[in-house]
Scaffold this motif. Sequence first.
Motif, mmCIF file in Angstrom:
data_model
loop_
_atom_site.group_PDB
_atom_site.id
_atom_site.type_symbol
_atom_site.label_atom_id
_atom_site.label_comp_id
_atom_site.label_asym_id
_atom_site.label_seq_id
_atom_site.Cartn_x
_atom_site.Cartn_y
_atom_site.Cartn_z
ATOM 1 N N VAL A 10 0.753 -1.163 0.026
ATOM 2 C CA VAL A 10 -0.031 -0.104 -0.180
ATOM 3 C C VAL A 10 0.935 1.212 0.085
ATOM 4 N N ASP A 13 -0.605 7.080 0.795
ATOM 5 C CA ASP A 13 -2.036 7.593 0.905
ATOM 6 C C ASP A 13 -2.987 6.343 0.625
ATOM 7 N N GLY A 14 -2.568 5.301 0.830
ATOM 8 C CA GLY A 14 -3.709 4.148 1.123
ATOM 9 C C GLY A 14 -4.105 3.480 -0.365
ATOM 10 N N VAL A 15 -3.219 3.685 -1.307
ATOM 11 C CA VAL A 15 -3.557 3.160 -2.708
ATOM 12 C C VAL A 15 -3.053 1.637 -2.627
ATOM 13 N N SER A 130 -8.533 -6.578 -3.756
ATOM 14 C CA SER A 130 -9.024 -5.375 -3.353
ATOM 15 C C SER A 130 -10.656 -5.109 -3.104
ATOM 16 N N GLU A 156 -4.565 8.821 -6.559
ATOM 17 C CA GLU A 156 -5.641 7.930 -6.963
ATOM 18 C C GLU A 156 -5.496 6.354 -7.079
ATOM 19 N N LYS A 158 -7.473 2.350 -6.344
ATOM 20 C CA LYS A 158 -8.354 1.587 -5.262
ATOM 21 C C LYS A 158 -7.372 1.597 -3.744
ATOM 22 N N ARG A 159 -8.277 1.730 -2.869
ATOM 23 C CA ARG A 159 -7.586 1.858 -1.653
ATOM 24 C C ARG A 159 -7.846 0.728 -0.740
ATOM 25 N N GLU A 162 -11.473 1.614 1.747
ATOM 26 C CA GLU A 162 -12.568 2.578 0.865
ATOM 27 C C GLU A 162 -13.615 3.082 1.936
#
Length: 196
Positions: A10, A13-15, A130, A156, A158-159, A162
């Motif tokens: 990851v 920023d969590g992507v 994900s 930007e 997928k995190r 979410e």
Amino acid sequence: MRTIIAITQVTIDGVMQAPGGPEEDRRNGFAHGGWAMLFGDEVMNQVLAETIAGEFDMLLGRWTYELFAGYWPKQGDNPIAQAFNKATKYVVSRTRDQLDWKAARRLSGVDEVRRLKASEGPALHLWGSSELLQALIAADLIDEYRLWIAPVVLGEGKRLFENGVPPRRLSLVATRSTPSGVLLATYRPAGPLPDA
């Protein structure tokens, strides 16, 4: 009872989308695939070797299954390939009936994952996946998060968490860093947030 361990590369920023290569997952116009490969080093290799040592089964969403099944069976004596090829792969899919990778079994949804978790057997490693991960987070089925947090911001994609996942506390149980700046953090669920 089995333990479900989410193993996720990851960004800060969590992507979590497409860490392995440019063509891995271009859905929604994602153009930053391969971002995690910038941070491989001897500590990351050691952690990966420790992660795949011993017995485990795999829990995969359809997309990740197709990606892995198209790659790992062709990698010969690579230690990751050997571990992945040996493991039983449980693939959660409503649309895919044929699973060609050795020792792959289809599950139809979260209820079947819940039954699998309640059974006897080795830990279930959830790699990537994900969309499946979001469903299992919502169902409170993840026992441990092993996050490999790369020092990069993508803005930007997928995190990991979410919008809409239930608010929960996590407890940090282990941490380590690598020479390339990756933070290896292991968290376990610690219950709901207290009422404010």
